[in-house]
Design an enzyme around this catalytic site. Sequence first.
Site, PDB file in Angstrom:
ATOM      1  N   LYS A  85       0.694  -1.094   0.788  1.00  9.15           N
ATOM      2  CA  LYS A  85      -0.323  -0.097  -0.105  1.00  9.15           C
ATOM      3  C   LYS A  85       0.769   1.249   0.259  1.00  9.15           C
ATOM      4  O   LYS A  85       1.978   0.976   0.465  1.00  9.15           O
ATOM      5  CB  LYS A  85      -1.029  -0.263   0.918  1.00  9.15           C
ATOM      6  CG  LYS A  85      -2.136   0.432   1.147  1.00  9.15           C
ATOM      7  CD  LYS A  85      -3.742   0.243   1.046  1.00  9.15           C
ATOM      8  CE  LYS A  85      -4.382   0.752   1.056  1.00  9.15           C
ATOM      9  NZ  LYS A  85      -5.578  -0.029  -0.033  1.00  9.15           N
ATOM     10  N   GLY A 185     -20.795   6.286   5.393  1.00  8.95           N
ATOM     11  CA  GLY A 185     -20.073   6.701   4.826  1.00  8.95           C
ATOM     12  C   GLY A 185     -20.899   5.927   3.424  1.00  8.95           C
ATOM     13  O   GLY A 185     -20.948   5.286   2.787  1.00  8.95           O
ATOM     14  N   GLY A 187     -19.532   6.961  -0.043  1.00  4.78           N
ATOM     15  CA  GLY A 187     -18.406   7.602  -1.109  1.00  4.78           C
ATOM     16  C   GLY A 187     -18.619   6.333  -2.299  1.00  4.78           C
ATOM     17  O   GLY A 187     -19.851   6.368  -2.577  1.00  4.78           O
ATOM     18  N   HIS A 188     -17.383   6.063  -2.780  1.00  3.92           N
ATOM     19  CA  HIS A 188     -17.596   4.795  -4.187  1.00  3.92           C
ATOM     20  C   HIS A 188     -18.152   4.324  -3.707  1.00  3.92           C
ATOM     21  O   HIS A 188     -19.002   3.659  -4.442  1.00  3.92           O
ATOM     22  CB  HIS A 188     -16.257   4.932  -4.523  1.00  3.92           C
ATOM     23  CG  HIS A 188     -15.953   6.576  -5.027  1.00  3.92           C
ATOM     24  ND1 HIS A 188     -15.115   7.356  -4.324  1.00  3.92           N
ATOM     25  CD2 HIS A 188     -15.604   6.680  -6.235  1.00  3.92           C
ATOM     26  CE1 HIS A 188     -14.353   8.498  -5.527  1.00  3.92           C
ATOM     27  NE2 HIS A 188     -15.065   7.740  -6.356  1.00  3.92           N
TER      28      HIS A 188
HETATM   29  P1  NAI Z   1     -14.536   7.035  -0.450  1.00  3.35           P
HETATM   30  O1  NAI Z   1     -12.928   8.194   0.200  1.00  3.35           O
HETATM   31  O2  NAI Z   1     -14.826   7.288  -1.800  1.00  3.35           O
HETATM   32  O3  NAI Z   1     -15.539   7.788   0.510  1.00  3.35           O
HETATM   33  C1  NAI Z   1     -16.106   7.784   1.620  1.00  3.35           C
HETATM   34  C2  NAI Z   1     -16.706   8.087   3.103  1.00  3.35           C
HETATM   35  O4  NAI Z   1     -16.727   8.449   3.703  1.00  3.35           O
HETATM   36  C3  NAI Z   1     -16.771   9.963   1.721  1.00  3.35           C
HETATM   37  O5  NAI Z   1     -17.975  10.274   1.324  1.00  3.35           O
HETATM   38  C4  NAI Z   1     -16.456  10.349   3.563  1.00  3.35           C
HETATM   39  O6  NAI Z   1     -16.805  11.500   3.294  1.00  3.35           O
HETATM   40  C5  NAI Z   1     -17.127   9.974   4.474  1.00  3.35           C
HETATM   41  N1  NAI Z   1     -17.279  10.136   5.754  1.00  3.35           N
HETATM   42  C6  NAI Z   1     -15.667   9.920   6.036  1.00  3.35           C
HETATM   43  N2  NAI Z   1     -15.698   9.733   7.260  1.00  3.35           N
HETATM   44  C7  NAI Z   1     -17.379   9.886   7.695  1.00  3.35           C
HETATM   45  C8  NAI Z   1     -17.637   9.695   9.274  1.00  3.35           C
HETATM   46  N3  NAI Z   1     -16.852   9.520  10.326  1.00  3.35           N
HETATM   47  N4  NAI Z   1     -19.028   9.422   9.114  1.00  3.35           N
HETATM   48  C9  NAI Z   1     -19.444   9.864   7.635  1.00  3.35           C
HETATM   49  N5  NAI Z   1     -18.918   9.262   7.070  1.00  3.35           N
HETATM   50  C10 NAI Z   1     -17.867   9.543   6.608  1.00  3.35           C
HETATM   51  O7  NAI Z   1     -13.654   6.097  -0.046  1.00  3.35           O
HETATM   52  P2  NAI Z   1     -14.238   4.377  -0.740  1.00  3.35           P
HETATM   53  O8  NAI Z   1     -13.556   4.469  -2.538  1.00  3.35           O
HETATM   54  O9  NAI Z   1     -15.683   4.501  -1.191  1.00  3.35           O
HETATM   55  O10 NAI Z   1     -13.864   3.712   0.411  1.00  3.35           O
HETATM   56  C11 NAI Z   1     -14.199   3.524   1.304  1.00  3.35           C
HETATM   57  C12 NAI Z   1     -13.822   2.562   2.470  1.00  3.35           C
HETATM   58  O11 NAI Z   1     -13.297   1.326   1.738  1.00  3.35           O
HETATM   59  C13 NAI Z   1     -12.723   3.265   2.878  1.00  3.35           C
HETATM   60  O12 NAI Z   1     -11.699   2.308   3.575  1.00  3.35           O
HETATM   61  C14 NAI Z   1     -11.328   1.752   1.842  1.00  3.35           C
HETATM   62  O13 NAI Z   1     -10.068   2.039   2.042  1.00  3.35           O
HETATM   63  C15 NAI Z   1     -12.261   1.080   1.485  1.00  3.35           C
HETATM   64  N6  NAI Z   1     -12.316   0.111   0.732  1.00  3.35           N
HETATM   65  C16 NAI Z   1     -12.312   1.092  -0.830  1.00  3.35           C
HETATM   66  C17 NAI Z   1     -12.116  -0.267  -1.871  1.00  3.35           C
HETATM   67  C18 NAI Z   1     -12.607   0.368  -2.774  1.00  3.35           C
HETATM   68  O14 NAI Z   1     -12.889  -0.354  -4.052  1.00  3.35           O
HETATM   69  N7  NAI Z   1     -12.615   1.698  -3.272  1.00  3.35           N
HETATM   70  C19 NAI Z   1     -11.910  -1.287  -1.882  1.00  3.35           C
HETATM   71  C20 NAI Z   1     -11.622  -2.260  -0.579  1.00  3.35           C
HETATM   72  C21 NAI Z   1     -11.624  -1.389   0.894  1.00  3.35           C
END
Ligand code: NAI
Length: 362
Positions: A85, A185, A187-188
């Site tokens: 990572k 959360g 996000g993506h």
């Molecule tokens: P992202 O950054 O697109 O989404 C994360 C979301 O969580 C954001 O919208 C952010 O505003 C929100 N957030 C942050 N702190 C918060 C809180 N205290 N309460 C509520 N919402 C909060 O990231 P993504 O890609 O969706 O990843 C999410 C998680 O999944 C991360 O931990 C990442 O490491 C993990 N992950 C992601 C993968 C992927 O394919 N994108 C693969 C495996 C794990």
Amino acid sequence: MNGHAMNTFGQMVERGHERVCFHYDEETGLRAIVAIHSTKLGNALGGTRRWHYATEADALYDVLRLSEGMTYKAAAADLPMGGGKSVILLPKPGYRPSEAEARAMGRFVDTFNGAYIAAEDVGVDPQYVDWMAKETRHVMGGETISTGGDPSPYTARGTVYAMRACLAHLGRPTSFDGLTIAVQGVGHVGHYLVSMLVEEGAKVIVSDIDRERVERAVDEFGVTAASPEEIITAECDILAPCALGGVISANTARKLRCRIVAGAANNMLDDPDEDAVVLRNQGILYAPDFVANAGGLIRLAGLYLGMTEAQIDRKIAGIEDTLAQVLRDAESAPSTYVAATALAKQRIARGSRSDKEQVHAG
Ligand code: NAI
């Protein structure tokens, strides 16, 4: 994740890291760390995270923990890949990405000759990956120069399979009809997950610190919104943490009002050894994150290894069986986390590197 000590070698020894490299790029001011935890099963594929850390020690702790998790994720998914990572230490929160920064990161990644392969993580999107790809072929997850695209829909799909395994383990129907699921959360991954769960008939509660993302989910899917403070302790069947890590500690674990914790966030337990036991004692079934969220890795690693889309889809669906096995094994282990790590470690001990050309990180 605040307040960690630097103690680089001590942490490497404790977690078993092969290689940790720091890089400063004079031209762009990029400060980044690549951590390769293991290349025993193959080259180490793992995302690049852009984040503002309070201290360098916090960044180091994050990259060491995340890269170790990638080793277990790949092994538990039975992929001939290692774990690595990288993190980019932003000078301030919300610091905007640029092509120059991404290319500097790409040049850093290139120095590993393929032992480390970068991809998306928090703060990095397919455009950023394609910028990195202008400097190195050792990246996955772009749309134009490198391949794979956004892994998030695949991660979300894998999380749905993990939820099914949990329901089946509890002897409940594996349909989501009428279940209440709280997603922290959107996000993506969270957004795709909500769309799939709503499609399957679940009643979904969402929360995000970004109001626009909450509004988008509410408008698009008609779900209910909760505040960031409420979501973790919302009364629900399944709690799905899909934001950042460390959201469940021993203290919060005691306040949860769900039957199952299954989400995508990496390192969602603050101290997995301790917190997973507290969850079990609370009667909550925890789907170890690195098993539940492997869909995105399976997709990108699958493409890297030359698998077909059908083979990749089957392997993502296999998360359900893998987790079912972990949950059964956990009946004679201290926690589901211990059972999942044991499965991964067995595969690493037994496995050998694939025939594909590999570069050892050591
Ligand atoms: P992202 O950054 O697109 O989404 C994360 C979301 O969580 C954001 O919208 C952010 O505003 C929100 N957030 C942050 N702190 C918060 C809180 N205290 N309460 C509520 N919402 C909060 O990231 P993504 O890609 O969706 O990843 C999410 C998680 O999944 C991360 O931990 C990442 O490491 C993990 N992950 C992601 C993968 C992927 O394919 N994108 C693969 C495996 C794990």
